[in-house]
Write an enzyme that holds these catalytic residues in place. Structure first.
Site, PDB file in Angstrom:
ATOM      1  N   ASN A  69       0.855  -1.154  -0.024  1.00  0.00           N
ATOM      2  CA  ASN A  69       0.011   0.114   0.180  1.00  0.00           C
ATOM      3  C   ASN A  69       0.878   1.278   0.039  1.00  0.00           C
ATOM      4  OD1 ASN A  69      -2.282   1.290   2.557  1.00  0.00           O
ATOM      5  ND2 ASN A  69      -2.277   1.569   0.328  1.00  0.00           N
ATOM      6  N   TYR A 102      -7.243  14.144  -0.324  1.00  0.00           N
ATOM      7  CA  TYR A 102      -6.932  13.265   0.725  1.00  0.00           C
ATOM      8  C   TYR A 102      -6.432  13.943   1.981  1.00  0.00           C
ATOM      9  CZ  TYR A 102      -4.434   9.496   3.304  1.00  0.00           C
ATOM     10  OH  TYR A 102      -3.726   8.802   4.262  1.00  0.00           O
ATOM     11  N   GLU A 111      -9.378  10.155   8.833  1.00  0.00           N
ATOM     12  CA  GLU A 111      -8.645  10.180   7.609  1.00  0.00           C
ATOM     13  C   GLU A 111      -9.584  10.172   6.546  1.00  0.00           C
ATOM     14  OE1 GLU A 111      -7.003   6.190   6.539  1.00  0.00           O
ATOM     15  OE2 GLU A 111      -5.258   6.968   5.214  1.00  0.00           O
ATOM     16  N   TYR A 113     -11.207  11.095   2.243  1.00  0.00           N
ATOM     17  CA  TYR A 113     -11.184  10.965   0.871  1.00  0.00           C
ATOM     18  C   TYR A 113     -12.085  11.435   0.189  1.00  0.00           C
ATOM     19  CZ  TYR A 113      -7.880   6.713   1.911  1.00  0.00           C
ATOM     20  OH  TYR A 113      -6.918   5.938   2.221  1.00  0.00           O
ATOM     21  N   GLU A 205      -3.510   6.537  -4.539  1.00  0.00           N
ATOM     22  CA  GLU A 205      -3.212   5.409  -3.635  1.00  0.00           C
ATOM     23  C   GLU A 205      -3.227   4.161  -4.291  1.00  0.00           C
ATOM     24  OE1 GLU A 205      -5.290   5.443  -0.006  1.00  0.00           O
ATOM     25  OE2 GLU A 205      -4.742   3.407   0.561  1.00  0.00           O
TER      26      GLU A 205
END
Ligand SMILES: *[C@@H]1O[C@H](CO)[C@@H](O)[C@H](O)[C@H]1NC(C)=O
Ligand SMILES: *[C@@H]1O[C@H](CO)[C@@H](O)[C@H](O)[C@H]1NC(C)=O
Ligand SMILES: *[C@@H]1O[C@H](CO)[C@@H](O)[C@H](O)[C@H]1NC(C)=O
Ligand SMILES: *[C@@H]1O[C@H](CO)[C@@H](O)[C@H](O)[C@H]1NC(C)=O
Length: 218
Positions: A69, A102, A111, A113, A205
């Protein structure tokens, strides 16, 4: 002129604490000019081959291969609740990957997005992985609001348990302008509370996938 630009160029590396030795995170301010001041962040779990090319001003490119990732991109630190984020570019993923505005907030640790494009192999936070919180219209598309919890995962304060909030654009695009305030307002109306702004980037990502992206934040 050249000298003054050089003097304004700052290099900083901020490490984020992590419980895992193989988790690396860094943030860099790599370029400043009279009308631009872009923050760069490149995070990887170290499990896939990623080449992140941090270019001048708001530009970057990234090429990645399967394994793990990563999240990389350019933007601002701190981010702002009152921004229109514009960018152009190309996003060519094969497999699980997102192109998004992001960022993170603290207190609470979130977090978030605003997903503008993604590979159909993995629809972001689709139920039952995530929870639906409604939808709204912004910048000529419907966005679905979704949320989920992350338990003992890497974060900007090290391994932590925190909420993720998603806006998922239905009419995908590779360039455009995101009215960030509309998203933050819609999340608040859906009962999803943000904290104080940490960094905000136009991020690519990848999760065990491959691809290339070449992005310029304006
Ligand atoms: C963002 O763009 C919209 C639409 O053009 C405009 O109404 C709004 O004032 C802009 N917001 C900011 C913070 O510039
Ligand atoms: C913007 O995205 C569209 C497709 O979504 C593409 O056709 C166009 O070439 C892109 N423009 C730039 C400047 O990247
Ligand atoms: C958006 O929400 C409305 C009202 O809850 C619902 O009827 C509609 O199906 C939703 N649209 C999408 C694309 O999920
Ligand atoms: C990555 O993807 C490959 C091929 O799709 C798969 O065999 C492998 O198990 C995946 N690895 C992880 C860590 O998910």
């Amino acid at each position: 002129m050249i000298i003054s630009v050089l003097l304004l160029t700052l290099f900083t590396v901020t490490g984020h604490a992590s419980a895992h030795d193989d988790v690396k995170e860094r943030g860099e301010i790599i370029s400043r000019s009279e009308n631009a001041n872009f923050y760069s962040s490149y995070w990887t779990d170290g499990k896939s081959k990623v080449t992140y090319n941090n270019k001048a001003n708001g530009a970057y490119s990234v090429t990645w291969a399967p394994g793990g990732n990563f999240v990389a991109g350019k933007g601002w630190n701190p981010g702002s609740t009152k921004k229109n984020v514009s960018w152009t570019g190309e996003f060519k993923p094969e497999g699980y990957s997102y192109l998004s505005v992001y960022g993170w907030t603290r207190n609470p640790l979130i977090e978030y997005y605003i997903i503008e494009s993604y590979h159909p192999d993995h629809e972001p936070a689709a139920p039952p992985e995530g929870e639906e919180k409604g939808n709204f219209t912004s910048d000529d598309s419907t966005y679905l609001i979704r949320t989920k919890m992350r338990v003992n995962k890497p974060s900007i304060v090290g391994t932590a348990t925190f909420r993720q909030i998603f806006s998922v654009r239905q009419d995908k695009r590779e360039n455009g302008t995101v009215n960030v305030q509309n998203h933050f307002d819609a999340w608040k109306a859906a009962g999803l509370k943000l904290g104080s702004m940490d960094y905000m980037i136009l991020a690519t990502e990848g999760m065990n996938s491959s691809g290339t992206a070449s992005i310029t934040v304006l």
